[in-house]
Write an enzyme that holds these catalytic residues in place. Structure first.
Site: not given
Length: 583
Positions: A304-305, A308, A317
């Site tokens: 997820h990170e 980014h 998000d």
């Protein structure tokens, strides 16, 4: 009885006959409007600090979610457009992976209240050009709705989208360098046990990222696969190409780049990154208690990170959590492709969804539109129907007609949930299974052997709100909150079971549980009973003004030194009646 006692007695009557209706009007719900105003910090003409004022212009107290708003101590979202001519300053602040909000994540803003705070824009935006900047707010606010489930937020209306012009001269030291050659060491502020956890999570993240790359390779030309559609929506070659590129980059970053972990974050979120500062990941409290793999796992958090980072996928998000991410894939596939949680859940693949769809030619149906007349026209043919359960409950599928049918019900990952030969009328199948709202299922209909002919497909549902396998018609506790339906004014709301004032709003969501005109927050603040309307008419400090009047006029009902100002109204009999003065 003294003259003063007579005056006070008449005053109490006059308060309820004349003033209370005026006060009640102020409680009528408005449109939940917020007004924003900007000002530049006065003491420094070249400062990037702006003063943001947020005013609750509605007539009710709002519980505002502080996440991704200026109310946060550290800005965690791209909230402002920072423009210098044709140059737009890039957001370089952090982006946070969060869990579900708790009560501490909300800010209480009373009706008419203004909250003022300062934001140093140069900390969050690359304001490297000297000159005039136009600052425009582009974020949004949400609040717990009085009439909604406590986990449900509604977007608040803004009465304006403020902007301000400021002049800013960047210093010689830039606000944030974002070059890859300034990556910190692999671990910062991490204990030995935390390093061990991160090493394991990092290895697991590489595994699930590699699996995602392989899955997307298999999906080339076949975006009908259940796994792809669940997290990225309808088939589209352009979006599929974007997702493939994202996972190639995520895997390469985790496997070949020096990821730097920082363990000094203590807040309740999982983790955060600065998108323009690869490959540094800040780990927070929720990360350490998460499983290594599975839903909302440590490995998934790292995927997820990393997604980014702008050099990887530059995702945002748009939605948090399994449920919201699935809905996003259906309602807005473009945003799903740009959403970090959708990438995380695709990689975690929990519960497991297959890479390939054995039912590529399934007919998508709305089960509310059954019955439907169909046929098996070729010996050995199988009709497959794809549908989404529109509520949780016990679903029954069956056929009618002369064809000897056999039915099989599959989950989204093709596990058999039930099958039947001839439990229906004559030689027709009939099967009943508990299905979950929002989930995808497949129903296969075929001839029992090798025959052909027509049939009619039917369905019905017995509502099962809490999904416990007991239909609501026979379930004595439909929302499974421990309170029998016969005693529960909200039998289909597990967060509510009491409505003291009978206004149709449960006590957890109601801001005035006893409907006495005083908010629960005010009553608790002054030691009154929020579940007893009688204390609105009492006089806690004995100064002649009842509690409701004092609170409505902003004075302390517990202090003799705090009471409304009065003016004298002379009556026809010559008696002067004191009446509270409202400026």
């Amino acid at each position: 009885m003294t003259l003063l006692s007579q005056i006070l007695k008449k005053l109490n009557k006059l308060i309820f006959s004349l003033l209370i209706p005026i006060f009640t009007l102020t409680l009528v719900s408005a449109q939940n409007n917020l007004k924003l105003e900007f000002a530049q910090q006065k003491q420094n003409a070249d400062s990037s600090i702006i003063i943001v004022s947020i005013t609750n212009e509605s007539n009710e107290t709002l519980k505002i979610l502080t996440w991704n708003t200026p109310l946060e101590t550290t800005i965690s979202a791209d909230l402002f457009q920072v423009q210098n001519g044709k140059y737009t300053a890039q957001y370089v602040g952090r982006i946070v992976k969060r869990g579900a909000p708790t009560s501490s994540d909300y800010t209480l803003l009373n009706a008419g209240e203004t909250r003022t705070l300062s934001v140093e824009l140069a900390k969050y935006y690359q304001m490297e050009v000297k000159g005039k900047y136009t600052i425009t707010y582009k974020g949004s606010f949400s609040s717990l709705s009085k009439n909604a489930n406590q986990k449900e937020n509604s977007v608040l209306n803004k009465t304006n989208n403020p902007s301000i012009n400021i002049f800013f001269s960047p210093s010689q030291k830039k606000t944030r360098t974002v070059t890859a050659n300034k990556i910190n060491p692999s671990f910062t502020g991490c204990s030995t046990s935390q390093r061990n956890i991160l090493n394991t999570a990092h290895s697991a993240a590489i595994v699930i990222a590699k699996d995602s790359v392989y899955t997307m390779k298999l999906a080339e030309g076949n975006t009908h696969s259940a796994r792809y559609r669940t997290w990225f929506g309808a088939a589209d070659s352009t979006r599929q190409s974007t997702v493939t590129k994202h996972f190639n980059n995520i895997y390469a970053a985790l496997n070949t780049k020096k990821v730097a972990f920082d363990c000094r974050c203590n807040d309740s979120s999982y983790a955060y990154v600065y998108p323009s500062d690869p490959y540094k990941v800040y780990l927070c409290s929720a990360f350490w208690s998460a499983p290594v793999t599975g839903t909302d796992s440590q490995a998934g958090t790292l995927v997820h990170e990393v997604a980014h980072f702008r050099v990887i996928a530059g995702t945002d998000d748009h939605a948090y959590g399994h449920y919201n991410a699935k809905n996003l894939a259906i309602s807005n596939p473009t945003n799903a492709v740009d959403n970090s949680d959708n990438h995380e859940y695709f990689a975690e693949n929990s519960p497991s969804l297959s890479r390939d769809n054995k039912f590529n030619n399934a007919m998508v149906i709305n089960i509310n539109h059954l019955p439907s007349s169909e046929s098996i026209s070729v010996s050995g043919e199988k009709d497959v129907y794809e549908f989404i359960a529109n509520q949780t409950g016990l679903y029954t599928f069956f056929t009618t007609g002369s064809l000897n049918t056999y039915g099989t019900l599959y989950s989204a990952n093709y596990s058999i949930l039930g099958e039947n030969d001839n439990s229906g009328a004559s030689s027709n199948f009939r099967l009943t299974t508990n299905l979950l709202n929002g989930q995808t299922y497949y129903l296969e209909v075929r001839h029992y052997s090798t025959g052909t002919g027509g049939y009619t497909l039917n369905s019905n549902i017995q509502s099962d709100f809490d999904g416990d396998g007991i239909p609501d018609t026979t379930d004595t506790d439909d929302d499974n909150d421990g309170v029998p339906d016969s005693s529960d004014p909200f039998p289909l709301n597990p967060t509510e079971s009491v409505d003291t004032d009978g206004d149709g709003i449960g006590n957890n969501a109601d801001l005035d549980d006893d409907n006495d005109g005083m908010s629960d927050a005010d009553e608790l603040r002054y030691g009154l009973n929020p579940l007893n309307a009688v204390d609105a008419d009492t006089d806690a400090d004995g100064d002649g003004f009842n509690n409701l009047l004092e609170i409505s006029l902003g004075t302390n009902p517990r202090s003799l030194n705090s009471h409304p100002q009065i003016v004298l109204i002379f009556m026809g009999d010559g008696l002067a009646i004191p009446v509270p003065f409202v400026p």
